[in-house]
Write a protein that holds these residues in place. Structure first.
Motif, PDB file in Angstrom:
ATOM      1  N   VAL A 264       0.641  -1.331  -0.075  1.00  0.00           N
ATOM      2  CA  VAL A 264       0.158   0.043   0.153  1.00  0.00           C
ATOM      3  C   VAL A 264       0.877   1.127  -0.127  1.00  0.00           C
ATOM      4  O   VAL A 264       1.786   1.447   0.908  1.00  0.00           O
ATOM      5  N   VAL A 265       0.614   2.111  -1.044  1.00  0.00           N
ATOM      6  CA  VAL A 265       1.198   3.396  -1.236  1.00  0.00           C
ATOM      7  C   VAL A 265       0.403   4.390  -0.304  1.00  0.00           C
ATOM      8  O   VAL A 265      -0.721   4.651  -0.551  1.00  0.00           O
ATOM      9  N   THR A 266       1.050   5.385   0.444  1.00  0.00           N
ATOM     10  CA  THR A 266       0.244   6.306   1.201  1.00  0.00           C
ATOM     11  C   THR A 266       0.734   7.566   0.823  1.00  0.00           C
ATOM     12  O   THR A 266       1.949   7.962   0.104  1.00  0.00           O
ATOM     13  N   PHE A 267      -0.180   8.793   0.798  1.00  0.00           N
ATOM     14  CA  PHE A 267      -0.115   9.944   0.052  1.00  0.00           C
ATOM     15  C   PHE A 267      -0.394  10.881   1.009  1.00  0.00           C
ATOM     16  O   PHE A 267      -1.423  10.898   2.052  1.00  0.00           O
ATOM     17  N   ALA A 268       0.169  12.145   0.940  1.00  0.00           N
ATOM     18  CA  ALA A 268      -0.096  13.275   1.895  1.00  0.00           C
ATOM     19  C   ALA A 268      -1.417  13.737   1.483  1.00  0.00           C
ATOM     20  O   ALA A 268      -1.740  13.618   0.545  1.00  0.00           O
ATOM     21  N   ASP A 269      -1.999  14.641   2.319  1.00  0.00           N
ATOM     22  CA  ASP A 269      -3.365  14.953   2.334  1.00  0.00           C
ATOM     23  C   ASP A 269      -3.297  16.502   1.771  1.00  0.00           C
ATOM     24  O   ASP A 269      -4.180  17.208   1.789  1.00  0.00           O
ATOM     25  N   ASP A 270      -2.388  16.717   0.983  1.00  0.00           N
ATOM     26  CA  ASP A 270      -2.023  18.163   0.493  1.00  0.00           C
ATOM     27  C   ASP A 270      -2.598  18.390  -1.082  1.00  0.00           C
ATOM     28  O   ASP A 270      -2.202  19.387  -1.602  1.00  0.00           O
ATOM     29  N   LEU A 271      -3.099  17.357  -1.507  1.00  0.00           N
ATOM     30  CA  LEU A 271      -3.659  17.713  -2.916  1.00  0.00           C
ATOM     31  C   LEU A 271      -4.530  18.900  -3.197  1.00  0.00           C
ATOM     32  O   LEU A 271      -4.221  19.765  -3.991  1.00  0.00           O
ATOM     33  N   PRO A 272      -5.572  19.134  -2.367  1.00  0.00           N
ATOM     34  CA  PRO A 272      -6.155  20.567  -2.437  1.00  0.00           C
ATOM     35  C   PRO A 272      -5.419  21.793  -2.265  1.00  0.00           C
ATOM     36  O   PRO A 272      -5.500  23.012  -3.060  1.00  0.00           O
ATOM     37  N   THR A 273      -4.390  21.657  -1.393  1.00  0.00           N
ATOM     38  CA  THR A 273      -3.505  22.708  -1.112  1.00  0.00           C
ATOM     39  C   THR A 273      -2.634  23.141  -2.313  1.00  0.00           C
ATOM     40  O   THR A 273      -2.325  24.281  -2.773  1.00  0.00           O
ATOM     41  N   ASN A 274      -2.103  21.905  -2.757  1.00  0.00           N
ATOM     42  CA  ASN A 274      -1.192  22.083  -4.035  1.00  0.00           C
ATOM     43  C   ASN A 274      -1.875  22.685  -5.274  1.00  0.00           C
ATOM     44  O   ASN A 274      -1.248  23.494  -5.910  1.00  0.00           O
ATOM     45  N   LEU A 275      -2.960  22.293  -5.284  1.00  0.00           N
ATOM     46  CA  LEU A 275      -3.848  22.851  -6.549  1.00  0.00           C
ATOM     47  C   LEU A 275      -4.229  24.265  -6.345  1.00  0.00           C
ATOM     48  O   LEU A 275      -4.009  24.863  -7.382  1.00  0.00           O
ATOM     49  N   ALA A 276      -4.556  24.505  -5.228  1.00  0.00           N
ATOM     50  CA  ALA A 276      -4.874  25.906  -4.801  1.00  0.00           C
ATOM     51  C   ALA A 276      -3.636  27.008  -4.916  1.00  0.00           C
ATOM     52  O   ALA A 276      -3.901  27.992  -5.741  1.00  0.00           O
ATOM     53  N   ALA A 277      -2.699  26.501  -4.516  1.00  0.00           N
ATOM     54  CA  ALA A 277      -1.326  27.228  -4.670  1.00  0.00           C
ATOM     55  C   ALA A 277      -1.194  27.362  -6.276  1.00  0.00           C
ATOM     56  O   ALA A 277      -0.524  28.357  -6.823  1.00  0.00           O
ATOM     57  N   GLY A 278      -1.064  26.196  -6.958  1.00  0.00           N
ATOM     58  CA  GLY A 278      -1.034  26.443  -8.305  1.00  0.00           C
ATOM     59  C   GLY A 278      -1.826  27.465  -9.228  1.00  0.00           C
ATOM     60  O   GLY A 278      -1.500  28.090 -10.062  1.00  0.00           O
ATOM     61  N   ASP A 279      -3.089  27.201  -8.833  1.00  0.00           N
ATOM     62  CA  ASP A 279      -4.091  28.268  -9.326  1.00  0.00           C
ATOM     63  C   ASP A 279      -3.668  29.629  -8.967  1.00  0.00           C
ATOM     64  O   ASP A 279      -3.563  30.434  -9.751  1.00  0.00           O
ATOM     65  N   ALA A 280      -3.262  29.906  -7.694  1.00  0.00           N
ATOM     66  CA  ALA A 280      -2.870  31.328  -7.391  1.00  0.00           C
ATOM     67  C   ALA A 280      -1.861  31.615  -8.177  1.00  0.00           C
ATOM     68  O   ALA A 280      -1.828  32.881  -8.761  1.00  0.00           O
ATOM     69  N   ASN A 281      -0.808  30.957  -8.519  1.00  0.00           N
ATOM     70  CA  ASN A 281       0.324  31.330  -9.364  1.00  0.00           C
ATOM     71  C   ASN A 281      -0.313  31.486 -10.905  1.00  0.00           C
ATOM     72  O   ASN A 281       0.125  32.589 -11.596  1.00  0.00           O
ATOM     73  N   TYR A 282      -1.092  30.871 -11.267  1.00  0.00           N
ATOM     74  CA  TYR A 282      -1.540  30.975 -12.637  1.00  0.00           C
ATOM     75  C   TYR A 282      -2.348  32.204 -12.695  1.00  0.00           C
ATOM     76  O   TYR A 282      -1.950  33.089 -13.712  1.00  0.00           O
ATOM     77  N   LEU A 283      -3.151  32.589 -11.701  1.00  0.00           N
ATOM     78  CA  LEU A 283      -3.880  33.650 -11.886  1.00  0.00           C
ATOM     79  C   LEU A 283      -3.208  35.162 -11.484  1.00  0.00           C
ATOM     80  O   LEU A 283      -3.435  35.970 -12.091  1.00  0.00           O
ATOM     81  N   SER A 284      -2.112  34.941 -10.919  1.00  0.00           N
ATOM     82  CA  SER A 284      -1.218  36.103 -10.594  1.00  0.00           C
ATOM     83  C   SER A 284      -0.527  36.426 -11.843  1.00  0.00           C
ATOM     84  O   SER A 284      -0.310  37.718 -12.116  1.00  0.00           O
ATOM     85  N   VAL A 285      -0.073  35.315 -12.669  1.00  0.00           N
ATOM     86  CA  VAL A 285       0.407  35.662 -13.921  1.00  0.00           C
ATOM     87  C   VAL A 285      -0.743  36.659 -14.812  1.00  0.00           C
ATOM     88  O   VAL A 285      -0.255  37.658 -15.639  1.00  0.00           O
ATOM     89  N   LEU A 286      -2.007  36.269 -15.051  1.00  0.00           N
ATOM     90  CA  LEU A 286      -2.913  36.763 -15.532  1.00  0.00           C
ATOM     91  C   LEU A 286      -2.921  38.248 -15.252  1.00  0.00           C
ATOM     92  O   LEU A 286      -3.190  39.403 -15.981  1.00  0.00           O
ATOM     93  N   ASP A 287      -2.994  38.570 -13.869  1.00  0.00           N
ATOM     94  CA  ASP A 287      -3.191  39.782 -13.436  1.00  0.00           C
ATOM     95  C   ASP A 287      -1.822  40.740 -13.862  1.00  0.00           C
ATOM     96  O   ASP A 287      -2.180  41.877 -14.208  1.00  0.00           O
ATOM     97  N   GLU A 288      -0.586  40.219 -13.710  1.00  0.00           N
ATOM     98  CA  GLU A 288       0.303  40.867 -14.027  1.00  0.00           C
ATOM     99  C   GLU A 288       0.368  41.280 -15.578  1.00  0.00           C
ATOM    100  O   GLU A 288       0.759  42.275 -15.844  1.00  0.00           O
ATOM    101  N   ALA A 289      -0.242  40.246 -16.292  1.00  0.00           N
ATOM    102  CA  ALA A 289      -0.340  40.443 -17.902  1.00  0.00           C
ATOM    103  C   ALA A 289      -1.152  41.714 -18.248  1.00  0.00           C
ATOM    104  O   ALA A 289      -0.921  42.500 -18.994  1.00  0.00           O
TER     105      ALA A 289
END
Length: 420
Positions: A264-289
């Motif tokens: 059995v492989v175990t995974f951290a419960d950080d998936l939603p957090t990682n996706l949210a941080a990726g979204d924030a990075n994505y949207l910040s580029v749009l804002d700067e552009a």
């Protein structure tokens, strides 16, 4: 024993760029390559790989790719580009010659190779950042499924039948996972912290935005982002990576791979957090552009649909933290987890405890020894095709400066103090 002023180790993009600048300065040198020119592009990447940047940008300044400027060249075309570029100035490249040791000796270096020994005043390690595949010691090799690093992956047909667990949400991991899913495989993708910039926004590619917003010239990663991967792709003509869309198409997203026990492989419960941080990075580029366009009065069409984030799929709403490999039918674990440095062939005290080079803009602590092609060597763009060309020019200039000092033959005046 042969003698050269400078020995360049490696004939990838860094070595070819270095040779051009040394040639322009009239510095006697040789480039040693254990395989072929740009070998890693040829044989250590998957079959469908294309460059992550468009041809108009990811190239050396003095030669264009033989394709449309907005295309993303296939890996074979990239390798052919460097080979053709080297021929333009008759780069003194010797292929099939492996460097086994570089040792300082009386102000010079003894370079041991598979073809004999060379004496050099300067050595440039231009072997780049992709040296030793890194596989975290999480899942034992006898766990059952085939385990391989992304550098050994070629195509879906290479893998045994069954589902695939891809570990790593950077450019390599997401592109391979997407290819496997399109080939009909059940794919699980384990992702950690990441940036996911837009491939294009308001009719400009990501590389253009990085340029005009000054991000290519960042001289170090931002605090806490040293190990954040970047998910960007030139595949299929270039597209923005959106993990949620991949999940809606059938891929199962997981958090960071954390451990293994009893199949059995175990995974951290950080998936939603990682996706949210990726979204924030994505949207910040749009804002700067958007701000840049408004400030400069550019006539570039608005793109409101770019800000639409898909709904969370089931695997994000209820993240999986344990996965039984047998029950999931996983036959392959593919590690897209990057690389480690391997400079064990350099016998100098210019590395930290982890084997990373100690240097300033590629100038090591050992006089006469230089590094080229390292991530963040001078700026964010250092390990990219165009960036390494400019870093190579800096290193070549440093070698020329040192040669100038060594050629000095004058005698310093000695002032004898007058007798009292």
């Amino acid at each position: 024993m042969e003698e050269f002023d400078t020995v360049v180790v490696g004939a990838g993009q860094a070595g070819v760029a270095m040779s051009e600048h040394l040639t322009n300065l009239g510095i006697d040198h040789v480039v040693l390559e254990r395989d072929r020119v740009a070998e890693r592009w040829r044989s250590e990447r998957w079959d469908s790989l294309v460059a992550n940047g468009p041809a108009w940008h990811d190239r050396f300044p003095n030669m264009k790719f033989d394709c449309d400027d907005d295309a993303f060249p296939h890996k074979e075309r990239v390798a052919a580009y460097f080979e053709a570029y080297a021929k333009r100035f008759n780069a003194p490249i010797r292929t099939g010659v492996e460097v086994t040791a570089v040792t300082p000796h009386r102000g010079r270096f003894v370079v041991e190779t598979s073809e004999g020994v060379i004496n050099a005043r300067h050595v440039v390690a231009a072997t780049g950042p992709f040296q030793k595949p890194a596989i975290p010691p999480v899942i034992p090799v006898d766990a059952g499924p085939l385990q391989m690093h992304s550098n050994a992956y070629r195509n879906p047909g290479q893998l045994p039948d069954g589902a695939v667990l891809v570990v790593g949400g950077g450019s390599s991991g997401v592109q391979i996972a997407d290819e496997l899913m399109k080939a009909g495989r059940k794919v699980y993708l384990s992702i950690g912290p990441h940036d996911r910039p837009p491939r294009r926004y308001r009719e400009r590619d990501n590389v253009w935005w990085l340029g005009v917003l000054g991000k290519w010239n960042a001289d170090s990663p931002g605090p806490g982002t040293e190990h954040v991967t970047i998910a960007v792709s030139g595949a299929e003509g270039g597209k923005t990576i959106d993990f949620r869309r991949l999940a809606h198409q059938g891929m199962t997203l997981l958090g960071m791979t954390a451990g293994y026990k009893g199949g059995v492989v175990t995974f951290a419960d950080d998936l939603p957090t990682n996706l949210a941080a990726g979204d924030a990075n994505y949207l910040s580029v749009l804002d700067e552009a958007d701000a840049y366009i408004a400030r400069h009065g550019l006539d570039l069409p608005e793109e409101p649909e770019a800000r639409i984030i898909p709904d969370d799929p089931e695997c994000v709403r209820n993240p999986i933290t344990e996965l039984d490999l047998r029950e999931a039918g996983i036959s392959t674990i593919l590690w897209a987890t990057g690389y480690k440095f391997d400079f064990s062939w350099i016998k100098c005290d210019t590395f930290d405890a982890l084997g990373r080079p100690l240097h300033q803009r590629g100038v090591s602590r050992e006089p006469g020894l230089y590094f080229l092609g390292l991530p963040w060597q001078t700026r964010r763009g250092s390990s990219f095709i165009w960036g390494v060309w400019h870093d190579a020019k800096f290193i070549a200039d440093q070698i020329a400066i040192q040669r100038g000092y060594m050629s000095y033959t004058g005698t310093a005046a000695i002032r004898v103090p007058e007798e009292a």
